[in-house]
Write an enzyme that holds these catalytic residues in place. Structure first.
Site, PDB file in Angstrom:
ATOM      1  N   VAL A 201      12.138   1.207   8.493  1.00 12.01           N
ATOM      2  CA  VAL A 201      12.313   1.004   7.060  1.00 12.01           C
ATOM      3  C   VAL A 201      11.560  -0.211   6.551  1.00 12.01           C
ATOM      4  O   VAL A 201      11.372  -0.372   5.346  1.00 12.01           O
ATOM      5  CB  VAL A 201      13.807   0.869   6.696  1.00 12.01           C
ATOM      6  CG1 VAL A 201      14.531   2.177   6.957  1.00 12.01           C
ATOM      7  CG2 VAL A 201      14.454  -0.277   7.461  1.00 12.01           C
ATOM      8  N   ASP A 202      11.111  -1.057   7.460  1.00 16.76           N
ATOM      9  CA  ASP A 202      10.334  -2.203   6.989  1.00 16.76           C
ATOM     10  C   ASP A 202       8.845  -1.872   6.925  1.00 16.76           C
ATOM     11  O   ASP A 202       8.050  -2.700   6.523  1.00 16.76           O
ATOM     12  CB  ASP A 202      10.560  -3.427   7.879  1.00 16.76           C
ATOM     13  CG  ASP A 202      10.338  -3.144   9.356  1.00 16.76           C
ATOM     14  OD1 ASP A 202      10.002  -1.991   9.695  1.00 16.76           O
ATOM     15  OD2 ASP A 202      10.502  -4.071  10.158  1.00 16.76           O
ATOM     16  N   ASP A 203       8.452  -0.657   7.310  1.00 18.42           N
ATOM     17  CA  ASP A 203       7.067  -0.229   7.163  1.00 18.42           C
ATOM     18  C   ASP A 203       6.862   0.336   5.765  1.00 18.42           C
ATOM     19  O   ASP A 203       6.520   1.505   5.579  1.00 18.42           O
ATOM     20  CB  ASP A 203       6.704   0.810   8.228  1.00 18.42           C
ATOM     21  CG  ASP A 203       6.581   0.190   9.608  1.00 18.42           C
ATOM     22  OD1 ASP A 203       6.729   0.932  10.585  1.00 18.42           O
ATOM     23  OD2 ASP A 203       6.356  -1.024   9.696  1.00 18.42           O
ATOM     24  N   VAL A 204       7.120  -0.517   4.780  1.00 21.79           N
ATOM     25  CA  VAL A 204       7.039  -0.126   3.381  1.00 21.79           C
ATOM     26  C   VAL A 204       6.246  -1.184   2.634  1.00 21.79           C
ATOM     27  O   VAL A 204       6.400  -2.380   2.877  1.00 21.79           O
ATOM     28  CB  VAL A 204       8.444   0.015   2.758  1.00 21.79           C
ATOM     29  CG1 VAL A 204       8.354   0.243   1.252  1.00 21.79           C
ATOM     30  CG2 VAL A 204       9.211   1.159   3.407  1.00 21.79           C
TER      31      VAL A 204
END
Length: 818
Positions: free
Chosen positions: A687-690
């Site tokens: 979810v931090d690959d945004v």
């Protein structure tokens, strides 16, 4: 594991008899509709439906009004996984695929956008105002039945394909239908104690576990608001995982069965061990370690390549109750020293060196460096037991410290081939395995014995539909959790024959894997999407020149597999007859969490499908509220399972903060996830690959998927970078197919591919040509390095010694402004 729907749609457009080349390697033989799949990833956010489509118009927004014939009725799904009931699609055999069938689902598409969200405001236009995850979830939660679309005369019908196991395969499958699965799944979640106790009883226990409150064999608290997080399974039960993996089979008369088939780095170099021979080798090392003072609970660090001595060392530690901590033999001396300092072992096991492909790596020198670093920090390792791997580095060429260093071959073979078993409690520590964390300090994930043993054995058995005559090959290294759970413990607990490979998949050529498959008549093949994409780059010929007729089941692990790579794997490697177990799990979970069961239900390319027994997934919004039905959000688990980690070594507070504090009452996986109308789960990455571009939250995987849809793009990796106007911009590293030249025209074409597939707001601000990407030897892309290059922080790259090819970094720096 999965990629975004946008890639699913592309698959249907491609010629079915010519499998495409991967998330990263598309074959140039395919004709592509450049207007296909626009904005398809966003559609589930609006209408809550998964669709596959092709628009017949030029540029412009395509919207979908879809009618679905559902795969199964909701009565076949456990609570919280129910879907709307419907008829079962007609199943028609596919030409050239004798063992499997293809289900087809009708989808109606339009060429232009004439849609409004049922709340009255806007359909796709609402996406322009999404400034937070909450906004996305609000759209997901909307009643999709209220969405409307006007279908113009450009509408056309496409059929969605789902792979279905053949009747022949299902006739021998352990789980042969979704109904059978659903019945077992319900038992596993409604009465987990009875369910897991029955399975655990098939193993040997010196002392039976304690029961509480009737039949309860486990206790759990995963809610940080209530008390300290604590999980126990089979507490009070005394067993030994080495005994169950080896002695139990030998005593049952299976000592002559092959346990390990070892394939060396170079073709023609091989070895094998029966279960009896493996047990004897394990006992000799166990006796040596015990004689040197290693006792129950002591840590032993292992820094070894994929020689048979590596799983032997793991099993020997388990036999005497010692805690093994395997460090991947590709980590730098600094990384190794950090792990040694954290678990403080008195023993380190290593080898003189290893050959990987044509390269020679002097592992003993790395260990020496690490032990010097450790000594400066005030800790001394007493013994470094070194296996002389003369094929890589000979004894006389190995650095040596008298009094500390001992040659394995000089001492271990002298010990007896029988060794007493140390019976341990089910909740005694089995191993530590370090994984990266957001703070930079590695996390020592701690797994205990009983629950891990039962869970890994059970997941292996069902996820691969394992039968006694199978030959199983997992390409993972024991330095990672896959090598623990599904190269060593899971298979051996089932009495399997396992292929262990020292080398790399493209040495001496790209056909090596399939040569090994034919050599050993491998029936189950388990590897990573990165390896699949790498092999795809060489085309179909290296695969097709080998038979592969023995293959029965394929597996995928390590990251979401994009549908195009899935399709190549299925069509080319498996000849469209081998189901794919696309497994989602983590170091922390110990074993598979969401995975197909071969033969039980239709497969969707790119989807991990349904939860394993006892696993209760929950998709939650950013406030921790569980979302039902078709939705997207954060993937959590709402109850304990036997194989889960118990804590982080020496840092229980970090354990709670990382995994249980973000969403109270849940285990937080750190991954995003989408659930479709059939209850299937699609992993969408961390979810931090945004990247937040002008208020738009854009998943890096989406942009990467769009880029690799370009016929000349082999692979792509996307990171964010500071942008003066947008806040964050999109920086794309692009690897082209072999023989394709860099050009400004191609750069513009790649950017246009993203515009076409997602929208102008997602167009990369920078295309950085990349002959290769910085990857670890396990195939993981080191995005930390890419972010530093994108930010021009070239003096802050950090440790690059763990990369498979550190020279890639210099190439990327040289091409940064070109």
């Amino acid at each position: 594991m999965a990629d975004f729907l946008l890639q699913q749609q592309q698959l249907l457009l491609l010629s079915y008899n010519n499998p495409c080349a991967s998330s990263c390697f598309f074959s140039s033989s395919y004709a592509r509709d450049p207007s296909s799949s626009r904005l398809m990833h966003w559609l589930p956010l609006v209408v809550g439906r998964s669709v596959r489509t092709r628009t017949s118009r030029g540029p412009g927004l395509g919207f979908v009004a879809c009618t679905f014939t559902r795969i199964m009725a909701s009565s076949h799904l456990p609570p919280d996984h129910a879907v709307a009931a419907g008829s079962i699609p007609v199943v028609a055999p596919r030409a050239g695929a004798p063992r499997h069938k293809v289900e087809k689902t009708t989808t109606t598409t339009t060429g232009t956008a004439h849609a409004a969200h049922h709340t009255g405001g806007g359909g796709l236009a609402a996406l322009a105002h999404l400034n937070s995850v909450r906004d996305m979830f609000a759209l997901n939660a909307a009643d999709s039945a209220g969405a409307a679309a006007v279908v113009d005369d450009g509408a056309e019908v496409e059929e969605e394909e789902r792979e279905v196991a053949s009747d022949t395969f299902r006739s021998t499958a352990l789980i042969s239908s979704r109904e059978q699965y659903a019945a077992m799944y319900r038992r596993s979640v409604e009465d987990p104690d009875v369910f897991w106790a029955e399975i655990a009883s098939t193993f040997y226990w010196k002392t039976k576990w304690e029961t509480r409150d009737g039949n309860k064999i486990h206790s759990e608290n995963i809610d940080v608001r209530k008390a300290r997080v604590a999980i126990e399974w089979f507490k009070g039960g005394r067993t030994n995982i080495c005994y169950n993996a080896l002695d139990r089979h030998v005593e049952a008369g299976k000592g002559g069965k092959i346990a390990f088939l070892w394939e060396g780095n170079d073709p023609g170099v091989d070895d094998k061990l029966t279960y009896k021979e493996l047990l004897e080798r394990v006992c000799q090392l166990a006796n040596y370690l015990r004689d040197q003072g290693v006792k129950k609970g002591d840590a032993v660090a292992i820094y070894m390549p994929m020689l048979l001595e590596l799983p032997i060392a793991m099993l020997a530690c388990a036999r005497i109750g010692a805690v093994h901590s395997v460090v991947f033999a590709g980590f730098s001396a600094e990384a190794l020293s950090q792990r040694i300092l954290d678990c403080k072992p008195n023993f380190v096991l290593t080898t003189s060196g290893v050959r990987r492909g044509s390269k020679v790596i002097k592992l003993k020198e790395i260990v020496d460096d690490a032990l010097e670093r450790v000594l400066k920090e005030g800790f001394a390792v007493g013994t470094c037991l070194t296996y002389a791997n003369d094929s890589a580095v000979k004894r006389e060429d190995t650095a040596w410290q008298e009094g500390r260093d001992v040659w394995w071959q000089d001492v271990v073979p002298k010990y007896p081939k029988e060794s007493a078993v140390e019976w341990v409690d089910a909740e005694d520590t089995l191993f530590l395995l370090y994984t990266s964390g957001s703070t930079g300090k590695p996390k020592g994930v701690l797994h205990t014995t009983g629950g891990y043993m039962v869970y890994t054995a059970t997941t292996f058995k069902y996820a691969f539909d394992y039968h006694d005559d199978d030959i199983y090959w997992c390409t993972a290294d024991c330095g990672w959790i896959t090598g623990h759970s599904y190269l060593t413990y899971g298979p051996l607990l089932n009495g399997a024959t396992v292929v262990v490979f020292e080398g790399v998949p493209n040495y001496p050529d790209a056909g090596r894997c399939w040569e090994i498959v034919d050599k050993y008549k491998v029936t189950i093949f388990y590897t990573a999407p990165t390896a699949i994409r790498s092999l795809m780059r060489s085309g179909d010929e290296p695969v097709k020149r080998h038979s592969r007729k023995s293959l029965r089941v394929l597996g995928s692990v390590g990251e979401p597999i994009n549908p195009s790579a899935w399709r190549w794997y299925y069509d080319v490697v498996g000849d469209a007859r081998c189901p794919i177990s696309d497994t989602w799990w983590q170091t922390e979970t110990g074993g598979f969490m969401i995975t197909p069961l071969p033969g039980a239900w239709p497969l969707k390319p790119g989807s991990a499908t349904l939860p394993f027994f006892g696993v209760q997934p929950a998709i939650v919004d950013e406030n921790g509220h569980e979302i039902s039905g078709v939705c997207s959000g954060y993937l959590c688990i709402k109850a304990a399972w036997p194989g889960m980690m118990r804590t982080l070594q020496g840092d229980h507070a970090r354990y709670e903060t990382t995994y249980f504090a973000p969403f109270k009452g849940f285990y937080f996986s750190g991954d995003g996830c989408r659930r479709d109308e059939d209850g299937y789960y699609w992993l969408t990455g961390r979810v931090d690959d945004v990247i937040n571009v002008s208020g738009h939250r854009i998943g890096t995987a989406e942009v990467e998927s769009a880029l690799v849809s370009h016929p000349q793009c082999a692979e792509a990796a996307v990171v964010g970078f500071d942008h003066e106007i947008k806040g964050q911009g999109i920086y794309a590293f692009v690897t082209l197919l072999e023989g394709v030249d860099y050009s400004e025209q191609l750069r513009a074409s790649l950017i246009n591919a993203v515009r076409t597939h997602i929208g102008a707001f997602a167009a990369p601000d920078k295309i950085h040509w990349a002959p290769g990407l910085p990857k670890t030897r396990s195939g993981k892309i080191m995005r930390r390095i890419l972010r530093k290059i994108a930010a021009n922080q070239l003096d802050e790259l950090g440790d690059i010694s763990t990369l498979a090819d550190p020279g890639v970094v210099d190439q990327l720096i040289d091409l940064r402004d070109k």
